[in-house]
Design a protein around this motif. Structure first.
Motif, PDB file in Angstrom:
ATOM      1  N   ILE A   1      -0.724   2.152   8.045  1.00  0.00           N
ATOM      2  CA  ILE A   1      -0.813   3.529   8.271  1.00  0.00           C
ATOM      3  C   ILE A   1       0.572   4.178   7.766  1.00  0.00           C
ATOM      4  O   ILE A   1       1.476   3.537   7.432  1.00  0.00           O
ATOM      5  CB  ILE A   1      -0.841   4.102   9.719  1.00  0.00           C
ATOM      6  CG1 ILE A   1       0.289   3.393  10.445  1.00  0.00           C
ATOM      7  CG2 ILE A   1      -1.937   3.161  10.334  1.00  0.00           C
ATOM      8  CD1 ILE A   1       0.334   3.945  12.106  1.00  0.00           C
TER       9      ILE A   1
ATOM     10  N   TYR B   1      13.274   1.937   2.337  1.00  0.00           N
ATOM     11  CA  TYR B   1      13.377   2.153   3.721  1.00  0.00           C
ATOM     12  C   TYR B   1      14.805   3.097   4.009  1.00  0.00           C
ATOM     13  O   TYR B   1      15.809   2.730   3.314  1.00  0.00           O
ATOM     14  CB  TYR B   1      13.372   1.002   4.491  1.00  0.00           C
ATOM     15  CG  TYR B   1      12.080   0.512   4.471  1.00  0.00           C
ATOM     16  CD1 TYR B   1      10.958   1.045   5.264  1.00  0.00           C
ATOM     17  CD2 TYR B   1      11.808  -0.791   3.963  1.00  0.00           C
ATOM     18  CE1 TYR B   1       9.703   0.660   5.195  1.00  0.00           C
ATOM     19  CE2 TYR B   1      10.618  -1.355   4.232  1.00  0.00           C
ATOM     20  CZ  TYR B   1       9.541  -0.647   4.753  1.00  0.00           C
ATOM     21  OH  TYR B   1       8.436  -1.197   4.885  1.00  0.00           O
TER      22      TYR B   1
ATOM     23  N   ALA C   1       2.509  -1.855   7.810  1.00  0.00           N
ATOM     24  CA  ALA C   1       1.483  -2.733   7.653  1.00  0.00           C
ATOM     25  C   ALA C   1       1.395  -3.978   8.235  1.00  0.00           C
ATOM     26  O   ALA C   1       2.390  -4.522   8.261  1.00  0.00           O
ATOM     27  CB  ALA C   1       1.348  -2.787   6.057  1.00  0.00           C
ATOM     28  N   LEU C   2       0.326  -4.730   8.302  1.00  0.00           N
ATOM     29  CA  LEU C   2       0.085  -6.046   8.669  1.00  0.00           C
ATOM     30  C   LEU C   2      -0.918  -6.632   7.945  1.00  0.00           C
ATOM     31  O   LEU C   2      -1.847  -6.121   7.290  1.00  0.00           O
ATOM     32  CB  LEU C   2      -0.515  -5.969  10.221  1.00  0.00           C
ATOM     33  CG  LEU C   2      -1.709  -5.375  10.643  1.00  0.00           C
ATOM     34  CD1 LEU C   2      -2.909  -6.071  10.257  1.00  0.00           C
ATOM     35  CD2 LEU C   2      -1.714  -4.627  11.929  1.00  0.00           C
TER      36      LEU C   2
ATOM     37  N   GLY D   1       0.882  -1.369   0.089  1.00  0.00           N
ATOM     38  CA  GLY D   1       0.159  -0.146   0.050  1.00  0.00           C
ATOM     39  C   GLY D   1       0.836   1.225   0.104  1.00  0.00           C
ATOM     40  O   GLY D   1       0.151   2.367  -0.572  1.00  0.00           O
TER      41      GLY D   1
ATOM     42  N   LEU E   1       4.486 -10.637  12.139  1.00  0.00           N
ATOM     43  CA  LEU E   1       3.186 -10.396  11.822  1.00  0.00           C
ATOM     44  C   LEU E   1       2.953  -9.024  11.157  1.00  0.00           C
ATOM     45  O   LEU E   1       1.858  -8.687  10.431  1.00  0.00           O
ATOM     46  CB  LEU E   1       2.559 -10.115  13.177  1.00  0.00           C
ATOM     47  CG  LEU E   1       2.680 -11.281  14.052  1.00  0.00           C
ATOM     48  CD1 LEU E   1       2.020 -10.885  15.700  1.00  0.00           C
ATOM     49  CD2 LEU E   1       1.502 -12.273  13.230  1.00  0.00           C
TER      50      LEU E   1
ATOM     51  N   GLY F   1       5.349  -5.398   9.419  1.00  0.00           N
ATOM     52  CA  GLY F   1       6.489  -4.469   9.238  1.00  0.00           C
ATOM     53  C   GLY F   1       6.431  -3.095   8.955  1.00  0.00           C
ATOM     54  O   GLY F   1       5.255  -2.985   8.491  1.00  0.00           O
TER      55      GLY F   1
ATOM     56  N   THR G   1      -0.300 -16.057   1.416  1.00  0.00           N
ATOM     57  CA  THR G   1      -1.174 -16.294   0.417  1.00  0.00           C
ATOM     58  C   THR G   1      -0.880 -15.417  -0.750  1.00  0.00           C
ATOM     59  O   THR G   1      -0.042 -14.378  -0.686  1.00  0.00           O
ATOM     60  CB  THR G   1      -2.751 -15.911   0.785  1.00  0.00           C
ATOM     61  OG1 THR G   1      -2.803 -14.701   1.599  1.00  0.00           O
ATOM     62  CG2 THR G   1      -3.174 -16.903   1.951  1.00  0.00           C
TER      63      THR G   1
ATOM     64  N   GLY H   1       0.239 -18.786   6.419  1.00  0.00           N
ATOM     65  CA  GLY H   1       0.484 -17.128   6.831  1.00  0.00           C
ATOM     66  C   GLY H   1       1.033 -16.638   5.283  1.00  0.00           C
ATOM     67  O   GLY H   1       1.485 -15.376   5.378  1.00  0.00           O
TER      68      GLY H   1
ATOM     69  N   LEU I   1      11.717  -4.052   0.983  1.00  0.00           N
ATOM     70  CA  LEU I   1      11.235  -3.278   0.013  1.00  0.00           C
ATOM     71  C   LEU I   1      12.563  -2.067  -0.085  1.00  0.00           C
ATOM     72  O   LEU I   1      13.121  -1.869   1.150  1.00  0.00           O
ATOM     73  CB  LEU I   1       9.969  -2.580   0.403  1.00  0.00           C
ATOM     74  CG  LEU I   1       8.780  -3.326   0.472  1.00  0.00           C
ATOM     75  CD1 LEU I   1       8.668  -4.021   2.058  1.00  0.00           C
ATOM     76  CD2 LEU I   1       7.638  -2.834   0.074  1.00  0.00           C
TER      77      LEU I   1
ATOM     78  N   PHE J   1      -3.791 -11.071  -0.063  1.00  0.00           N
ATOM     79  CA  PHE J   1      -4.006 -10.973   1.284  1.00  0.00           C
ATOM     80  C   PHE J   1      -4.573  -9.473   1.711  1.00  0.00           C
ATOM     81  O   PHE J   1      -4.462  -8.535   0.858  1.00  0.00           O
ATOM     82  CB  PHE J   1      -2.651 -11.275   2.093  1.00  0.00           C
ATOM     83  CG  PHE J   1      -1.340 -10.422   1.497  1.00  0.00           C
ATOM     84  CD1 PHE J   1      -0.783 -10.724   0.339  1.00  0.00           C
ATOM     85  CD2 PHE J   1      -1.322  -9.296   2.165  1.00  0.00           C
ATOM     86  CE1 PHE J   1       0.242 -10.151  -0.246  1.00  0.00           C
ATOM     87  CE2 PHE J   1       0.014  -8.515   1.786  1.00  0.00           C
ATOM     88  CZ  PHE J   1       0.652  -9.101   0.524  1.00  0.00           C
TER      89      PHE J   1
ATOM     90  N   TYR K   1      10.605   6.391   5.318  1.00  0.00           N
ATOM     91  CA  TYR K   1      11.065   6.248   3.871  1.00  0.00           C
ATOM     92  C   TYR K   1      11.321   7.837   3.328  1.00  0.00           C
ATOM     93  O   TYR K   1      10.446   8.467   3.123  1.00  0.00           O
ATOM     94  CB  TYR K   1      10.199   5.831   2.974  1.00  0.00           C
ATOM     95  CG  TYR K   1       8.665   5.898   3.316  1.00  0.00           C
ATOM     96  CD1 TYR K   1       8.102   7.075   2.882  1.00  0.00           C
ATOM     97  CD2 TYR K   1       8.082   5.046   4.170  1.00  0.00           C
ATOM     98  CE1 TYR K   1       6.629   7.370   3.138  1.00  0.00           C
ATOM     99  CE2 TYR K   1       6.742   5.331   4.542  1.00  0.00           C
ATOM    100  CZ  TYR K   1       6.094   6.500   3.882  1.00  0.00           C
ATOM    101  OH  TYR K   1       4.702   6.650   4.403  1.00  0.00           O
TER     102      TYR K   1
ATOM    103  N   GLY L   1       8.788   1.096   8.444  1.00  0.00           N
ATOM    104  CA  GLY L   1       9.720   1.749   8.541  1.00  0.00           C
ATOM    105  C   GLY L   1       9.537   3.262   7.921  1.00  0.00           C
ATOM    106  O   GLY L   1       8.435   3.500   7.278  1.00  0.00           O
TER     107      GLY L   1
HETATM  108  P1  HAM Z   1       5.817  -5.949   4.040  1.00  0.00           P
HETATM  109  O1  HAM Z   1       6.811  -6.415   5.237  1.00  0.00           O
HETATM  110  O2  HAM Z   1       6.064  -6.281   2.454  1.00  0.00           O
HETATM  111  O3  HAM Z   1       5.790  -4.211   3.981  1.00  0.00           O
HETATM  112  O4  HAM Z   1       4.413  -6.506   4.285  1.00  0.00           O
HETATM  113  C1  HAM Z   1       3.708  -6.173   5.414  1.00  0.00           C
HETATM  114  C2  HAM Z   1       2.911  -7.136   6.002  1.00  0.00           C
HETATM  115  O5  HAM Z   1       2.040  -7.758   5.038  1.00  0.00           O
HETATM  116  C3  HAM Z   1       3.776  -8.592   6.582  1.00  0.00           C
HETATM  117  O6  HAM Z   1       4.263  -8.262   7.709  1.00  0.00           O
HETATM  118  C4  HAM Z   1       2.625  -9.586   6.541  1.00  0.00           C
HETATM  119  O7  HAM Z   1       1.877  -9.513   7.761  1.00  0.00           O
HETATM  120  C5  HAM Z   1       1.853  -9.096   5.453  1.00  0.00           C
HETATM  121  N1  HAM Z   1       2.358  -9.876   4.239  1.00  0.00           N
HETATM  122  C6  HAM Z   1       3.041  -9.831   3.283  1.00  0.00           C
HETATM  123  N2  HAM Z   1       3.164 -10.647   2.353  1.00  0.00           N
HETATM  124  C7  HAM Z   1       1.956 -11.596   2.668  1.00  0.00           C
HETATM  125  C8  HAM Z   1       1.497 -12.774   2.183  1.00  0.00           C
HETATM  126  N3  HAM Z   1       1.944 -13.188   0.762  1.00  0.00           N
HETATM  127  N4  HAM Z   1       0.345 -13.345   2.711  1.00  0.00           N
HETATM  128  C9  HAM Z   1       0.084 -12.796   4.062  1.00  0.00           C
HETATM  129  N5  HAM Z   1       0.643 -11.688   4.340  1.00  0.00           N
HETATM  130  C10 HAM Z   1       1.529 -11.078   3.895  1.00  0.00           C
HETATM  131  C11 HAM Z   1       4.803  -3.597   3.239  1.00  0.00           C
HETATM  132  O8  HAM Z   1       4.168  -4.071   2.631  1.00  0.00           O
HETATM  133  C12 HAM Z   1       5.051  -2.229   3.561  1.00  0.00           C
HETATM  134  N6  HAM Z   1       4.229  -1.451   2.498  1.00  0.00           N
HETATM  135  C13 HAM Z   1       4.666  -1.923   4.777  1.00  0.00           C
HETATM  136  C14 HAM Z   1       5.029  -0.409   5.088  1.00  0.00           C
HETATM  137  C15 HAM Z   1       4.182   0.735   5.032  1.00  0.00           C
HETATM  138  N7  HAM Z   1       6.099   0.251   5.352  1.00  0.00           N
HETATM  139  C16 HAM Z   1       5.917   1.720   5.315  1.00  0.00           C
HETATM  140  N8  HAM Z   1       4.705   1.812   5.481  1.00  0.00           N
END
Ligand code: HAM
Length: 422
Positions: free
Chosen positions: A130, A263, A307-308, A82, A283, A285, A122, A120, A260, A125, A289, A287
């Motif tokens: 935020i 960061y 994001a979670l 997002g 769960l 992550g 998919t 965990g 990504l 998802f 940017y 950071g």
């Molecule tokens: P990300 O670590 O790629 O960060 O994804 C954040 C969360 O999305 C992961 O910790 C996990 O809970 C969930 N997730 C990712 N891939 C999958 C999957 N294939 N199936 C289920 N859950 C998944 C981001 O996406 C960044 N945009 C976070 C962020 C926001 N950083 C700064 N702002």
């Protein structure tokens, strides 16, 4: 012909969606408490957004995107995350010009990554995330981390671990990059093909490699923390101090690099330490940017977010045996016997619904006993019973299904009496 759901996706049936709604409601409430406002961006974007935003050398862009050409010959991609979309919207709508800064936004919605499906993980998802854009105050980093932790704790999770690192500013990253190249160059030929390319393009990604993770050179790779310049080191100290003041426990892990490219400075992940949780323990992550907004054509403004996924959150709730408060009850079930009573019943059901009382009735010509069973299965709090005799007398029986108490009420004052009983 198999027309089940595509691999890596799932249907959420009513037994599941009650849980999802409970979680989504909790997140809307929490966003209000932290003063974040909702943003909704398209599910697909121009492919270039993610190439530039998430980064060309990441696994997400190289291997996991659902990219297609539309009928107008444009390359589009189902969003894999997002942040890039929110940053694009921030730039497109010149949100830095809004009077209230930083701009604090949240989102809930489906994301798509072509990954190998497992528990965990998919292909579709749902992320809640935020983003706070427009302030370089370490207190905002602490706010975002606090939000992330609170979002689990408020739902009842306890076995959590917060892992923190700093990736430094541009200058620190350059110094670290050089150190990584010097370190890995001598063993380049022993590394996987991807890593050989990463060494050229983005050596930090080497530390994230799933193939070479046990190579001896990985064990003593240069740590970013040794290359932070004064500003970055100081920034990291302030973030940690804020967390200490807020009573938020964390561990520093210098190997945390995130998947990504955007960061800088603060990077963090929250892990589940619950017994029985699957092998993928992250769960959520997030950071900071520094360059992303500028890379997308905006001003030199920094942001931070996290994001979670709701799927992994549900796994954690299950592992910790936390029951969500699900509202599956309805207020009233109307039970009728006989044709005339059926007409009267339909009218009453309609009346009750229009005053906001959740109500249902039988549509399968069931006997009285079976209608009572249906009231139970629907978790109705009240049953309103109307037979031919009652109808002739202008009354109905109102039964409280929780206490078993029953009383006769006049059809004239049904709405008031039902309301009074709830
Ligand atoms: P990300 O670590 O790629 O960060 O994804 C954040 C969360 O999305 C992961 O910790 C996990 O809970 C969930 N997730 C990712 N891939 C999958 C999957 N294939 N199936 C289920 N859950 C998944 C981001 O996406 C960044 N945009 C976070 C962020 C926001 N950083 C700064 N702002």
């Amino acid at each position: 012909m198999n027309i089940n759901v595509p691999r890596g996706t799932e249907d959420l049936l009513p037994k599941d969606t009650v849980k999802w709604q409970a979680i989504e409601n909790a997140y809307h409430r929490l966003a209000k408490i932290y003063n974040y406002k909702e943003i909704r961006t398209p599910i697909f974007e121009r492919t270039e957004l993610f190439q530039r935003g998430v980064g060309d050398t990441t696994d997400i862009v190289q291997k996991e995107m659902y990219t297609f050409t539309d009928r107008g010959d444009r390359s589009l991609t189902l969003r894999p995350e997002g942040t890039a979309s929110v940053a694009r919207a921030f730039v497109q709508h010149k949100m830095h010009g809004l009077p209230e800064q930083p701009t604090k936004l949240y989102y809930i919605g489906p994301m798509f990554r072509y990954e190998r499906p497992q528990q965990g993980r998919t292909r579709q998802f749902t992320q809640f995330g935020i983003e706070a854009i427009g302030s370089a105050d370490p207190a905002v980093d602490a706010e975002v981390i606090s939000f992330a932790m609170e979002s689990y704790q408020t739902l009842g999770l306890k076995s959590l671990k917060l892992v923190l690192n700093s990736l430094g500013d541009h200058e620190s990253r350059e110094a670290h990059r050089q150190a990584l190249v010097d370190h890995f160059k001598p063993v380049e030929s022993e590394l996987c093909g991807d890593c050989q390319q990463r060494l050229e393009k983005n050596p930090l990604r080497l530390l994230d490699c799933k193939v070479d993770k046990d190579h001896p050179a990985m064990q003593n790779a240069p740590s970013i923390l040794d290359y932070l310049n004064e500003y970055s080191a100081n920034y990291f100290e302030q973030v940690k101090k804020h967390l200490d003041h807020m009573g938020i426990d964390f561990v520093v892990d210098e190997t945390l690099v995130r998947g990504l490219d955007y960061y800088t400075h603060t990077a963090f992940e929250i892990m589940s330490e619950a017994e029985g949780f699957g092998s993928i323990t992250t769960l959520s992550g997030g950071g900071r940017y520094d360059g992303l907004i500028q890379d997308l054509g905006g001003p030199e403004i920094t942001g931070i977010g996290f994001a979670l996924s709701i799927e992994r959150l549900l796994m954690a709730l299950e592992a910790e045996k936390v029951d969500l408060e699900e509202d599956e009850t309805i207020d009233c079930y109307v039970i009728t016997m006989g044709e005339e009573a059926k007409y009267a019943g339909s009218k009453i059901v309609d009346q009750l619904r229009k005053t906001g009382i959740s109500t249902d009735q039988d549509y399968l010509d069931k006997k009285m006993k079976a209608q009572f069973k249906a009231a139970d299965r629907n978790k109705a709090r009240l049953a309103l019973i109307i037979g031919e005799n009652e109808l002739n007398e202008g009354i109905a029986n109102l039964k409280n299904l929780e206490t078993g108490d029953q009383k006769s009420i006049s059809l004239e004052e049904i709405v008031e009496k039902v309301k009074a009983e709830l």
